[in-house]
Design an enzyme around this catalytic site. Structure first.
Site, short mmCIF file in Angstrom:
data_model
loop_
_atom_site.label_atom_id
_atom_site.label_comp_id
_atom_site.label_asym_id
_atom_site.label_seq_id
_atom_site.Cartn_x
_atom_site.Cartn_y
_atom_site.Cartn_z
CE1 TYR A 1 -12.69 8.27 -26.45
CE2 TYR A 1 -11.15 7.50 -28.73
CZ TYR A 1 -11.35 8.38 -27.58
OH TYR A 1 -10.43 9.25 -27.29
CG ASN B 1 -4.55 10.42 -18.55
OD1 ASN B 1 -5.72 10.67 -19.16
ND2 ASN B 1 -4.43 9.44 -17.87
CG ASN C 1 -8.82 10.79 -6.91
OD1 ASN C 1 -7.29 11.18 -6.70
ND2 ASN C 1 -9.24 9.67 -6.52
NE ARG D 1 -13.45 10.58 -3.24
CZ ARG D 1 -13.09 10.16 -4.63
NH1 ARG D 1 -12.25 9.22 -5.02
NH2 ARG D 1 -13.66 11.06 -5.49
CE1 TYR E 1 -11.08 17.61 -17.77
CE2 TYR E 1 -10.30 15.64 -18.23
CZ TYR E 1 -10.49 16.43 -17.20
OH TYR E 1 -10.10 16.22 -15.98
N GLY E 2 -14.58 15.51 -20.54
CA GLY E 2 -15.14 14.18 -20.37
C GLY E 2 -16.60 14.49 -19.96
CG MET F 1 -16.07 10.26 -16.11
SD MET F 1 -14.77 10.79 -14.84
CE MET F 1 -15.46 10.31 -13.32
CG PHE G 1 -8.55 19.63 -25.07
CD1 PHE G 1 -7.82 20.27 -26.09
CD2 PHE G 1 -7.89 18.57 -24.43
CE1 PHE G 1 -6.53 19.87 -26.47
CE2 PHE G 1 -6.43 18.26 -24.90
CZ PHE G 1 -5.89 18.92 -25.83
CE LYS H 1 -2.77 5.73 -16.31
NZ LYS H 1 -3.97 6.62 -17.15
#
Lengths: 315, 315
Positions: B35, B108, B134, B159, B226-227, B229, B251, B310
């Site tokens: 990070y 978040n 999700n 899934r 913003y990610g 993954m 962002f 989470k």
């Protein structure tokens, strides 16, 4: 080459005799059908060029016979000897610049001008990095940036007479010229001891070359893409967006002109600045091959091959 | 788990007892060193969580014992029982929302809120498309957009219990939910008979999934990343930049908060809106596994695996 009859000259129309018109790669894309503008057929090719006003309709006040004009918008069809069109399809260019400058001022130098003005606030001493630095737009970027005191880092592809090209671009005002291979091998650490990292990157190639421009940008910079010569997408790692906060935008001169075509003052102010640069010798057209109009197929064939000089048809 | 002595409480400091702190993937990235924020070691992990003010220094006027607070900035180290910190490192959250909402509101939901407000002017009836729908941010996007009257198109990965997830997201307010495979096979033509093409795309995955979001955007739209993954770059064809005029931006909530940390009014106004959505039941925290603090390694291990709920530590 076909003979067509001109339509009658209506009140708000102008009759123009074309003088010179370049053959640009985008003109060929339009004919190939790969450009996002498709003209109804039959159509006349060519999107850029300068003409002389021969006759004006009764309602026209903005033009007089003898004026030089360029078409405001793409799709005009400049590869012809004469045209009758609406007065608001034209914009006047001064006659004290060379015919070649007038014929080539309204697409590439405008693209360079807008990209240097509309995306980041550049000041004297700011840095811009570009690939395809030897393209017509690239050369205009070098010259307009130099006039603004903005430093340019210019990436070119390696080629047989590389040093000759480097000197040519340096004469135009390029601060740094580097090949893609040198950049990959050596980076730009030495350059960034002299100038700040670029706030603006200009990309007309995409693929690996676009990534090279991206990798040298400062945090918060903007990468403007105006071409995709490599026909390969730009690879954008998430971290350059998220952590380096780089913005990716595109620029398309045709779209800009369509959006601003009613804003005659803005169009004229850009043209005035560019013509002043031409007059003072700070903005020269790229080296061109000039051909008489009947040799158009030679010009088209040459433009289909890359690494060829720009061809301009003289009507 | 280590025992540390708290520093003395200076005039402008606050002593906080941590109540609950989530384990987010970014927390693990920070520990892994991947990070862009590296804390001086030894350091305490955890960037999000809610605590209770126990004691305030003599110069502190903004907090009283009993107040709930969250750390303003990343790097606080929320995985601990107590902390002494500067009063301006904290922001107060109301106590009439659930502990779980308070513990998970400041990263978040804020990310979702800012992305829905800062890039495109969305109006009731506008459309947003997102992948990773999700995720915690994705669920907040669905709920905040629904409260704004903005339609959402939500892309998920296929899934085993897909229909269950579709119903779950629909209950949160998702207008359309589609798997990546369905989108590739069928497109969204039927959706676009009901709603306009999206002005805003949100991408936390990259690679092919990011391309799916991109391909559905309206001309002139913005794609916010913003990610990443998938750990694969976004592929950006020149034409989406040039002819579709799509802007690509990133962002990063941490960066935004650092830029605006002095602007307490703006931070509080965002928090007020989010808490009001929580109170009215329109913004619920993602389903969490709650664990007592000593079971932290179970929470960390679960977070290292994808597709896990989470985890929130209760101190």
């Amino acid at each position: 080459m076909e003979k067509l009859s001109l339509p009658p000259l209506r009140d708000h129309c102008v009759r123009v005799k074309m003088l010179a018109a370049p053959v640009n790669p985008a003109d060929l894309n339009m004919i190939q059908g790969t450009y996002p503008i498709l003209l109804p057929l039959p159509a006349v090719g060519g999107n850029e060029g300068v003409g002389e006003v021969m006759e004006v309709g009764r309602g026209v006040t903005g033009f007089r016979p003898g004026d030089w004009v360029v078409p405001t918008d793409a799709g005009f069809g400049t590869w012809r000897t004469e045209a009758v069109c609406g007065a608001d399809d034209l914009i006047q260019v001064p006659k004290d610049i060379s015919l070649l400058s007038a014929a080539t001022i309204w697409v590439n130098p405008c693209t360079a001008y807008r990209m240097l003005h509309d995306f980041q606030h550049l000041q004297p001493g700011s840095t811009v990095i570009q690939n395809g630095a030897n393209s017509a737009v690239g050369q205009a970027v070098i010259q307009i940036a130099a006039a603004l005191g903005v430093k340019t880092i210019n990436i070119i592809r390696d080629r047989p007479k590389r040093e000759e090209l480097v000197q040519e671009l340096r004469r135009l005002g390029a601060d740094f010229v580097i090949t893609e291979e040198e950049l990959q091998r050596e980076g730009l650490d030495r350059v960034f001891q002299e100038v700040p990292r670029p706030k603006l990157g200009l990309n007309c190639i995409g693929g690996i070359s676009g990534g090279l421009v991206l990798s040298q940008l400062n945090d918060g910079a903007t990468l403007v893409t105006y071409g995709g010569m490599a026909k390969k997408p730009l690879q954008v790692p998430a971290k350059s967006l998220i952590f380096k906060n780089i913005t990716f935008q595109g620029f398309w001169m045709t779209q800009w002109k369509r959006q601003h075509r009613k804003d005659v003052r803005r169009l004229n102010s850009m043209l005035t600045v560019l013509c002043e640069l031409v007059r003072s010798g700070r903005l020269t057209p790229p080296k061109c091959v000039q051909l008489p109009f009947p040799q158009y197929s030679q010009a088209l064939n040459a433009t289909l091959q890359s690494h060829q000089r720009k061809h301009v048809l003289l009507m």
